[in-house]
Structures are given as C-alpha cells and as structure tokens.
Design a protein around this motif. Structure first.
Motif, PDB file in Angstrom:
ATOM      1  N   THR B  51     -26.984 -16.630  -7.512  1.00 36.29           N
ATOM      2  CA  THR B  51     -27.400 -16.985  -6.195  1.00 36.29           C
ATOM      3  C   THR B  51     -26.960 -15.953  -5.058  1.00 36.29           C
ATOM      4  N   GLN B  94     -30.108 -23.978  -4.621  1.00 37.94           N
ATOM      5  CA  GLN B  94     -29.682 -24.419  -5.971  1.00 37.94           C
ATOM      6  C   GLN B  94     -29.149 -25.788  -5.532  1.00 37.94           C
ATOM      7  N   ASP B 178     -34.025 -21.411  -7.056  1.00 38.34           N
ATOM      8  CA  ASP B 178     -32.811 -21.568  -7.847  1.00 38.34           C
ATOM      9  C   ASP B 178     -32.499 -22.628  -8.499  1.00 38.34           C
ATOM     10  N   GLU B 179     -32.402 -22.615  -9.588  1.00 36.79           N
ATOM     11  CA  GLU B 179     -32.106 -23.957 -10.625  1.00 36.79           C
ATOM     12  C   GLU B 179     -33.061 -25.089 -10.013  1.00 36.79           C
TER      13      GLU B 179
HETATM   14 MG   LIG Z   1     -25.955 -20.290  -8.304  1.00 34.71          MG
END
Ligand SMILES: [Mg+2]
Ligand SMILES: Nc1ncnc2c1ncn2[C@@H]1O[C@H](COP(=O)(O)OP(=O)(O)OP(=O)(O)O)[C@@H](O)[C@H]1O
Lengths: 382, 252
Positions: B51, B94, B178-179
């Motif tokens: 991140t 995220q 992100d994710e």
């Molecule tokens: Mg992360």
C-alpha cells in the motif's frame, strides 16, 4: 451553462422558501406601515425590528451551514466576517452623519475629534459613498477569508485544528478592534447613526425598508446556496466533507473547492452584518466575541446542518427563545443555551429539519413497502 | 540497457525508492518497471509495503529518495494527488471508500473524466454522452438496479465494484487496485478477475492481492514484495516455487 446553474438551484422546495421570504419582505412592512395599530393584523415596530435582526442571524447561519454542513469546515469564527461587514456599513453610516456630530466637524466622526485626529485615516476614504461601502461589505470579509483559507487549506489544516484557528482569528480581531489607534472607534465602536441613503435610520419607513432588504437578501442567498449545493460542484463539496482524500485521488483540487465555498460564505456573512448594523444602530468590537461565533454554530446544529432551511429555522427559533429568556429569566439563558446544545447533539444529531426529513422518508418507505414488501429488493443488511 | 533507456519505454518506473516512518523502513530500495499495457500482480506478506508503494505513486506519500517516473518522463514525486489523478493514474483503496451520502450514479458522475475546477463543475450540466457512459459502467459493474441507491446502503462487495466503476469512469492510463476482492464471495472474486482482465485489454493495471486463486485467475506476471523491496518476480508458478518466497509468504 450559467442559466442551468441558476435554474437548477430553484427546485420546488427551494422555490417555496424563496417565495415565502419574498412574501415576508412585502407583507411584514405593509402590516407595519399600512395596517393601523388598532387592527389585530398590525405588526408593531418593535416586532419588526426584532425579526429583522433574526433574519440577519439567519443569513449568518445559512452562510455557516454552507461551509460546515456541506463541506465539513466547522468555523468557530464566522462572527468575524459578520462583524467586518458590519463595520464596513458602520463606516458608511458614520460618514453620513457629516457635520451633525456633537463636535460638528464636517468630515471627522466624533470619536476621531475626541482622540485628536487631524485628518481622516486613509482607509476611511470612499466610505462616504454607498456603492463603495456596499462593495467593501463583501470584499473585506471575502479577502480576509481568501487569505486565511489560502494558507489554511493549502497546508491541509482540517478538523479541530482548523476550528481552533478560526476561533483564534476572531479573537485576534476582537483585541485589535478594541484598540483606539485602529481608527475604528475602539471600545465604543461606531454608533449614533443618522441616515442611510438619505433616509432617517430611525423612521418607521426606513426600518421597514431595511427589514425588506434583509428578507430579500436572505431569499437571494438561499437561492445562490441552493444553486451551489445542487450543482456538480456541490456534489464535490459533499464528497470532500465525507471522504476528503478520496476526492483528491479522483483528481479534484480539494483546496480550491474549500477556498471557493469559504470565501463565498464569508461574503454572505458580511452582508448579514451590514444589514444588521443599521437595524441595531451600533457596531462595536464585542461582535467579534468568539462566543457569538459559537452561538451561530448552535443555531445551525439546532436547525439541522446540511439542509439549507435548517439554519434559518434554527437561528430564528433559538434567538426567539433568547429574547424570551433574557426578558423572563436572564440568569438562566446561558445555561439553557448550553443544555439545548447538549440535548440536540445527543438526541437530534441531524437537527430539527434533518430529523423531520428522516421521519418523513421512513414513513414514505414504510407506506410504499407495506403492500408489496416481497416484490421490492431487500436492502442489504449492514 | 541503461537505466535511462529502461525508463524511456516504461509506463511506470520506480528505481531504488526508500521511505521510512520513524526509522522503520517501509520501502527499502524498491525498483519496479511496468511496461505500457501491462498488467501486474503484486503479492507479499502484511506490512511488506504494497500500500505504501501505491501511496508513493499517487502522491500521498513522498519517498525519502529514489526515482518515481510516469511515462518515462514525469517525476511523480513533484506532483500532488489531484495532479497525478488528472495525469491518468487511478486508484482503488484497500478499504473501499465511496461517497456514502451520494447515490451510486452520482459517485460515477463525480469520477467521470471531465474538467475538475470549481467553476467548471459549478455550471456543469450532465451531457447525454455522460449519462450513457454512466449507464455503460453501471452495466459493467452490475449495479444498474442500484443506480439511485445511496452508496452507503451497498454491500461490501458492491462497494468494491462501485469503486472499480469509479476507476473506469476516470479512464486512467494506469489503474492501481489494492486488494479488490477482500471480503468478496468466491463468485464475486471470479467475476472481478474477469472484469480486471477485460480492463487490462485497454489499460495498464497493477493489482495488489493476497488471494492466490484470484492471482492465478489473472494469469499475469507477479512481483513479490518483502520488507519494502522486491523479493522475486516472474510467473506465479516460478515465484511460488522460489524457496525465499515460500519461506516469507506462502509457507506460513
Ligand atoms: Mg495494504
Ligand atoms: N503513514 C504511515 N506512518 C507510519 N507507518 C506507516 C505509514 N504507512 C505505512 N506504514 C507502515 O509501513 C509498513 C508497510 O505498510 P503497508 O500498508 O504498505 O503494507 P501492505 O503491504 O499494504 O500490508 P497489508 O497486506 O497489510 O495491506 C507497515 O508496517 C505500516 O505500519
């Protein structure tokens, strides 16, 4: 483009509010001037003056809600912009006194003669003309807000820290305006006004005119605010309020939006102050008192921030209560105000208008859902 | 090739980037090159700096040292978040962050590629083309039925999708994701892989993800981050047979 902006602001609900304010602007002066005092419909001059003051507060509350309710900037110093607008108007009113002051000086206001001023300070020039003063009413608060906001928003000061520096700003101005060598009347401020635009400020007709001007200014400001919050820019403001950093990551310069709405709001607060001063007949440094700014925050919280009608209702109701309390139980007022704030924060976090809206929405939903609950999409449980 | 030549032809170029927080080296000599049109998956244990790497690329965090170049020439460390977004780097967080008090359609409208200044948006009138684009994106992310819902009322997976939709609306050259499948069901995860592969046909994409099935579905080159730098790079089969990778990540 511009017409879209202007017309988009006037949806049905905003249209009703604007029409109502225009009606008040016409009706109340008529009921005061034309209807004889013997009639039950007569509005006494005292009531007119009182409500004229409330409408100025309502305009201040509206301006505060624009930044707080829609952009998440909690200003604890909006009274400063109000007071600056008030001083600009006060300077015009002082210059209108002319040779009629106690000392009879053709140019210098009384307090300057008293303090042995030989000539008018440079920043008093131009204030003998109404148009100039009227421009200064928005330019001075607007400029201060712009400079303040430029530094604060660019350095990304937010939340409590920003609130504290707005409070410090109004406190610093309070101290500055108390000083005699500011050239603005020091402790006593500006008062003993005679005329505005050639009309006697004390006369019933002028008072009615000022009331109408206030109601119309409030209507116009309401329309402007409604246009702003309903535009795409208004959606960006709400986005900033709810998720500031996310807004940056989709490419909006958050500081530009804040600066725009902050400056606009300060100008509106300045207009409110300018309308207030001729109606109450005085402007002095106590208008910069941080407590005033905090009171304005309470009006907005009580009425409902993030709705445009809320702050107007809040300002009028709370001040109505204040008038009643300070007459009936003067010692209790501050406690009552504090208790009101605590109660509203605890039980009506969305204020009066927000709570009514919520109740109405859930009532509509229940009515719509009742007969055909199965057919509707179930709301995700979260 | 020389460093300059590598940077020249790349879309994203990170060279020897460092960043520490209070002495803790979150990014420690990270180098990474992404070719135009490429899709890359990034994996690595918690705290590996994935991140933070995105924060550096998007201007949220400034590196202590190292080069971060976009399209071989723009030094991203000199620009802020909004400028970088306008240049064409979009980001999905995220933790899904959508504008909760706006409707699904308004969320997309705000993200649509258009002038971003306050005076432009003040007088902006949504055009027919924009409505069409919103409809298309709604169909792509399967939220057509939810267009007038407040985003706050969406499920977790739907919020993730809305955020991907907002990325699409921005039409960025590079998407940092992100994710994206955290908290999604298996079906949703598979759908997301298909969606991202489709996006990757026209745009460059960097995906951070822990879900190995998902990474396998993507079928692209994988970079493994560990303690702020690259541990291994290659196809998923190659990196997952790498003993160092097994030790720090897969083996746990
Ligand atoms: Mg992360
Ligand atoms: N702004 C910050 N201040 C202090 N420490 C930070 C900051 N940002 C990241 N870190 C630290 O840097 C390290 C790397 O964090 P990062 O979020 O990049 O990891 P990650 O690879 O994304 O992990 P995860 O898989 O859990 O999301 C962590 O130890 C984190 O605590």
């Amino acid at each position: 483009m511009i017409t879209h902006f202007i017309l988009n602001g006037l949806d049905r609900r905003a249209g009703i509010v604007v029409a109502l304010l225009v009606a008040i602007a016409i009706l109340v002066p008529v009921l005061n001037l034309v209807v004889p005092p013997s009639s039950p419909f007569h509005v006494p001059g005292y009531t007119l003056a009182l409500f004229g003051k409330y409408l100025c507060y309502a305009l201040l509350a509206l301006s505060l809600d624009l930044v707080w309710g829609y952009c998440g900037i909690l200003s604890l110093g909006h009274g400063a912009f109000f007071a600056l607008g008030g001083y600009a108007m006060g300077m015009y009113l002082m210059r209108q006194i002319g040779p009629r002051g106690v000392y009879g000086d053709p140019v210098l206001p009384d307090f300057m003669v008293f303090l042995n001023y030989q000539e008018l300070p440079w920043f008093w020039h131009g204030f003998d003309m109404f148009w100039f003063a009227a421009i200064m009413v928005v330019v001075v608060p607007g400029l201060l807000a712009f400079v303040f906001g430029w530094f604060a928003f660019r350095s990304r000061v937010t939340g409590v820290y920003l609130s504290i520096i707005t409070q410090a700003m109004t406190f610093a101005l309070l101290l500055a305006f108390f000083r005699n060598d500011m050239g603005l009347g020091g402790n006593n401020g500006l008062t003993d006004f005679k005329d505005i635009l050639g009309f006697n400020v004390q006369s019933a007709e002028t008072r009615s005119g000022l009331f109408a001007a206030t109601a119309l200014s409030l209507a116009l400001s309401f329309w402007i605010c409604s246009s702003v919050v309903r535009s795409k820019a208004g959606k960006v403001l709400i986005a900033v309020r709810d998720a500031e950093s996310r807004t940056r990551f989709i490419g909006y310069r958050v500081e530009h939006y804040k600066l725009f709405v902050w400056t606009l709001s300060a100008m509106m607060a300045g207009v409110a102050g300018a309308l207030y001063v001729p109606q109450v007949g005085i402007i002095n440094p106590s208008e910069f008192d941080p407590a005033n700014s905090i009171e304005a925050v309470i009006w907005v919280a009580v009425g409902g921030r993030g709705t445009l009608i809320g702050p107007i209702i809040g300002a009028v109701l709370v001040n109505f209560g204040k008038t009643w309390f300070t007459a009936a139980l003067p010692e209790v007022w501050l406690f009552a105000l504090g208790a009101l704030f605590v109660l509203v924060t605890l039980f009506l976090p969305k204020g009066i208008v927000g709570t009514v809206q919520l109740a109405a929405a859930s009532w509509r939903e229940r009515r719509a859902a009742a007969p055909a609950a199965v057919a509707l999409d179930p709301k995700p449980a979260e | 090739m020389t460093d300059a030549a590598i940077a020249e032809g790349s879309l994203l170029y990170l060279d020897n980037v460092h960043r520490s927080f209070d002495g803790f080296k979150a990014i420690n000599g990270l180098s990474l090159v992404l070719a135009p049109g490429e899709m890359r998956a990034i994996i690595g244990p918690n705290g590996a700096g994935k991140t933070t790497m995105m924060d550096i690329i998007t201007g949220k965090t400034r590196p202590d040292s190292g080069d971060v170049l976009f399209e071989g020439r723009v030094d991203l460390t000199r620009h802020d978040e909004a400028e970088i977004a306008i240049m064409g780097i979009g980001r999905k967080f995220q933790k899904p962050t959508v504008f909760e008090s706006h409707t699904v359609a308004d969320n997309l409208e705000l993200a649509l590629r258009a002038k971003r200044g306050p005076f432009s948006t003040l007088v902006h009138k949504t055009t027919r083309a924009e409505y069409q684009r919103i409809d298309e994106i709604l169909a792509t992310i399967r939220l057509t039925e939810r267009r007038s819902w407040l985003a706050a009322n969406l499920s977790h997976g739907q919020k993730q999708w809305l955020e991907i939709g907002m990325l699409l609306a921005q039409e960025p050259k590079l998407l940092l994701v992100d994710e994206p499948v955290a908290g999604m069901t298996d079906d949703e995860t598979a759908e997301t892989a298909i969606l991202l592969r489709k996006i990757a046909e026209t745009q460059s994409v960097v995906v951070v993800e822990h879900d190995m099935t998902f990474v396998r579905d993507l079928g692209v080159k994988v970079t493994v981050l560990h303690e702020g730098s690259v541990l291994a790079e290659g196809s998923l089969d190659v990196v997952s047979s790498n003993p160092k990778v097994i030790e720090v990540y897969l083996g746990r």
